[in-house]
Design an enzyme around this catalytic site. Structure first.
Site, PDB file in Angstrom:
ATOM      1  N   ARG A  33       0.841  -1.212   0.000  1.00 64.07           N
ATOM      2  CA  ARG A  33       0.000   0.000   0.000  1.00 64.07           C
ATOM      3  C   ARG A  33       0.870   1.255   0.000  1.00 64.07           C
ATOM      4  O   ARG A  33       0.484   2.292  -0.517  1.00 64.07           O
ATOM      5  CB  ARG A  33      -0.970  -0.011   1.194  1.00 64.07           C
ATOM      6  CG  ARG A  33      -1.766   1.287   1.352  1.00 64.07           C
ATOM      7  CD  ARG A  33      -3.053   1.132   2.158  1.00 64.07           C
ATOM      8  NE  ARG A  33      -2.863   0.407   3.391  1.00 64.07           N
ATOM      9  CZ  ARG A  33      -2.311   0.915   4.515  1.00 64.07           C
ATOM     10  NH1 ARG A  33      -1.901   2.160   4.537  1.00 64.07           N
ATOM     11  NH2 ARG A  33      -2.194   0.168   5.581  1.00 64.07           N
TER      12      ARG A  33
ATOM     13  N   ASP B 291      -6.339  18.550 -14.683  1.00 66.87           N
ATOM     14  CA  ASP B 291      -6.659  17.211 -15.179  1.00 66.87           C
ATOM     15  C   ASP B 291      -6.218  17.183 -16.640  1.00 66.87           C
ATOM     16  O   ASP B 291      -6.813  17.843 -17.489  1.00 66.87           O
ATOM     17  CB  ASP B 291      -8.167  16.964 -15.034  1.00 66.87           C
ATOM     18  CG  ASP B 291      -8.585  15.555 -15.442  1.00 66.87           C
ATOM     19  OD1 ASP B 291      -7.890  14.950 -16.285  1.00 66.87           O
ATOM     20  OD2 ASP B 291      -9.609  15.074 -14.929  1.00 66.87           O
TER      21      ASP B 291
ATOM     22  N   TYR C 169     -15.053  17.224 -15.660  1.00 65.34           N
ATOM     23  CA  TYR C 169     -15.509  15.839 -15.722  1.00 65.34           C
ATOM     24  C   TYR C 169     -16.615  15.678 -14.670  1.00 65.34           C
ATOM     25  O   TYR C 169     -16.456  16.135 -13.529  1.00 65.34           O
ATOM     26  CB  TYR C 169     -14.325  14.913 -15.427  1.00 65.34           C
ATOM     27  CG  TYR C 169     -14.703  13.454 -15.382  1.00 65.34           C
ATOM     28  CD1 TYR C 169     -14.979  12.767 -16.558  1.00 65.34           C
ATOM     29  CD2 TYR C 169     -14.791  12.771 -14.178  1.00 65.34           C
ATOM     30  CE1 TYR C 169     -15.339  11.430 -16.528  1.00 65.34           C
ATOM     31  CE2 TYR C 169     -15.144  11.430 -14.141  1.00 65.34           C
ATOM     32  CZ  TYR C 169     -15.416  10.766 -15.323  1.00 65.34           C
ATOM     33  OH  TYR C 169     -15.774   9.448 -15.281  1.00 65.34           O
TER      34      TYR C 169
ATOM     35  N   LYS D 255      -7.841   6.090 -19.514  1.00 66.14           N
ATOM     36  CA  LYS D 255      -8.130   6.594 -20.860  1.00 66.14           C
ATOM     37  C   LYS D 255      -6.897   6.454 -21.756  1.00 66.14           C
ATOM     38  O   LYS D 255      -6.439   5.362 -21.974  1.00 66.14           O
ATOM     39  CB  LYS D 255      -8.623   8.037 -20.769  1.00 66.14           C
ATOM     40  CG  LYS D 255      -9.664   8.270 -19.651  1.00 66.14           C
ATOM     41  CD  LYS D 255     -10.994   7.556 -19.872  1.00 66.14           C
ATOM     42  CE  LYS D 255     -11.887   7.532 -18.645  1.00 66.14           C
ATOM     43  NZ  LYS D 255     -12.186   8.809 -18.061  1.00 66.14           N
TER      44      LYS D 255
HETATM   45  C1  LIG Z   1     -12.576   9.320 -16.872  1.00 72.13           C
HETATM   46  C2  LIG Z   1     -12.121  10.607 -16.362  1.00 72.13           C
HETATM   47  C3  LIG Z   1     -11.894  10.813 -14.989  1.00 72.13           C
HETATM   48  C4  LIG Z   1     -12.166   9.730 -13.969  1.00 72.13           C
HETATM   49  O1  LIG Z   1     -11.307   8.641 -14.146  1.00 72.13           O
HETATM   50  P1  LIG Z   1     -11.655   7.134 -13.703  1.00 72.13           P
HETATM   51  O2  LIG Z   1     -10.425   6.401 -14.078  1.00 72.13           O
HETATM   52  O3  LIG Z   1     -12.882   6.713 -14.429  1.00 72.13           O
HETATM   53  O4  LIG Z   1     -11.886   7.172 -12.229  1.00 72.13           O
HETATM   54  C5  LIG Z   1     -11.427  12.039 -14.583  1.00 72.13           C
HETATM   55  N1  LIG Z   1     -11.201  13.037 -15.471  1.00 72.13           N
HETATM   56  C6  LIG Z   1     -11.414  12.879 -16.787  1.00 72.13           C
HETATM   57  C7  LIG Z   1     -11.146  14.010 -17.717  1.00 72.13           C
HETATM   58  C8  LIG Z   1     -11.879  11.660 -17.283  1.00 72.13           C
HETATM   59  O5  LIG Z   1     -12.101  11.521 -18.598  1.00 72.13           O
END
Ligand SMILES: *Cc1c(COP(=O)(O)O)cnc(C)c1O
Length: 397
Positions: free
Chosen positions: A53, A185, A111, A210
């Site tokens: 962890r 992000d 998001y 992604k």
């Molecule tokens: C999908 C996404 C998230 C969240 O990510 P997860 O891996 O689904 O928890 C956050 N920000 C953006 C821009 C995303 O496309």
């Protein structure tokens, strides 16, 4: 990264040559040679692993690779913490940096999960978020002046699903003038197309689910910090104590995907631009949102702060509105209807009935998300196949 960096010393005599491919360390804990070494490792005097962890060689190797990508060519030693999802990266960042009474300044078109996290989880803990249009720099400066409790400016660019952009350099400069951190992000752009550290941000988060993985087979996230000691003090500690660590297997899948990031992004960008241009001249299409098109309101800004392309995401609207949009989606044959993005396959989504179902229509429309809008995460297939599929789906109407 040279493979040596993820090899842990074997405690026995059966040494072998180093593995070529990153191994999965499926172990919860690590053995100490003796108690003195154990104490030194726990006190951070000697480096070594103790418990997965806290840190795990597979996970660490992937975190460092992403940190190296985000810091590439810049004069800084970035470090990263890999987490169990993109949302856990964002919650770890917020938990690590903020306390009751602090405020966050952010944008309305984040998001969806992030907006809900800020409103439903952070707000009851006494951390309020002020949502504003981060493209209005005068208003951002005014809010930072008026609200000294703002500790974090949190942005996302290009943002879902209109691909609206904000000025990263201007926002981080404003945040720093007011003693706040700036975090972004960077999921949509990836470090290949946009390097926010070059524009001054302190922290970068990704949903590695992604583009960084790219194959749709893992859920993970990452927080990258430009200041190593701040990252260790604040973010690593929050990850360790909240238990938002990434599993070695998910890290390994992400690592496999990362190997083709540059190839994939090149193709995603080329395909998305070609599809955007095709849709823009189509008589049944009312509008196309893609930052690579001169018609996109943030084209100049995207060109300034991105490089090598504008990414693989676009959205468009048919002249027939909602009904036409839904009919078009039902006729899709080659592409896939799915709510994720950033995969090698082309994925199509109807934001008003899925990702933005719980967002009030006025708020949706304020952010340019109309009932008829269709979002496309353009994959790396032969572009002719993608265009042919959309062509038959639109034409058949
Ligand atoms: C999908 C996404 C998230 C969240 O990510 P997860 O891996 O689904 O928890 C956050 N920000 C953006 C821009 C995303 O496309």
């Amino acid at each position: 990264m040279h493979s040596d960096s993820f090899v842990v010393r074997e405690p026995n005599e059966h040494r072998t040559t180093a593995p070529h491919v990153l191994p999965i360390y499926a172990t919860s804990s690590f053995v100490f040679d003796n108690i003195d070494q154990g104490i030194e490792i726990f006190k951070n005097i000697e480096s070594g692993h103790a418990y997965s962890r806290y840190a795990n060689p597979t996970v660490d190797a992937v975190a460092q690779k992403i940190a190296d990508l985000e810091g590439f060519g810049l004069d800084l030693a970035a470090e990263a913490v890999l987490t169990s999802s993109g949302m856990s990266a964002i919650s770890t960042l917020l938990m690590g940096l903020l306390q009751t009474g602090d405020k966050v300044l952010s944008q309305g078109n984040l998001y969806g999960g992030t907006t809900e996290l800020l409103r439903a989880i952070l707000q009851p803990f006494g951390v309020e978020t002020i949502f504003t249009d981060l493209r209005d720099l005068g208003e951002v400066a005014r809010l930072l002046d008026a609200e000294p409790a703002i500790r974090l400016l949190y942005c996302e660019t290009p943002a879902n699903p209109t691909l609206a952009c904000v000025d990263i350099a201007a926002l981080s400069a404003l945040a720093h003038q007011h003693g706040a951190w700036c975090a972004i992000d960077n999921t949509f752009a990836t470090p290949l197309l946009q390097q926010p550290f070059a524009h001054g941000v302190d922290f970068i988060v990704h949903s590695t689910t992604k583009y960084l993985n790219g194959h749709g087979n893992s859920i993970a996230g990452v927080v990258v910090g430009r200041d190593r000691s701040l990252l260790r003090q604040k973010i690593w500690r929050a990850m360790k104590l909240a238990g938002t660590n990434c599993s070695p297997f998910e890290a390994w899948l992400t690592h496999n995907g990362l190997k083709t990031l540059a190839l994939r992004m090149e193709r995603h960008c080329a395909n998305a631009l070609a599809l955007a241009q095709y849709l823009e001249q189509h008589p049944a299409v009312a509008r196309v949102n893609y930052p690579g098109l001169a018609s996109h309101p943030d084209h100049a800004l995207a060109t300034r702060q991105m490089r090598g392309g504008y990414g693989g995401m676009l959205s468009f609207e048919l002249k027939g509105g909602l009904e036409a949009g839904l009919r078009c989606m039902n006729r899709i044959r080659f592409c896939t209807l799915a709510p994720t993005l950033g995969d090698v396959d082309t994925l199509i989504l109807h934001p008003a009935s899925s990702s933005h179902l719980n967002v009030a229509r006025e708020i949706r429309e304020q952010n340019g998300i109309t009932d008829g809008m269709i979002r496309v995460s353009v994959g790396i297939e032969l572009v002719g196949d993608i265009i042919a599929d959309l062509e038959q789906a639109i034409e058949a109407m």
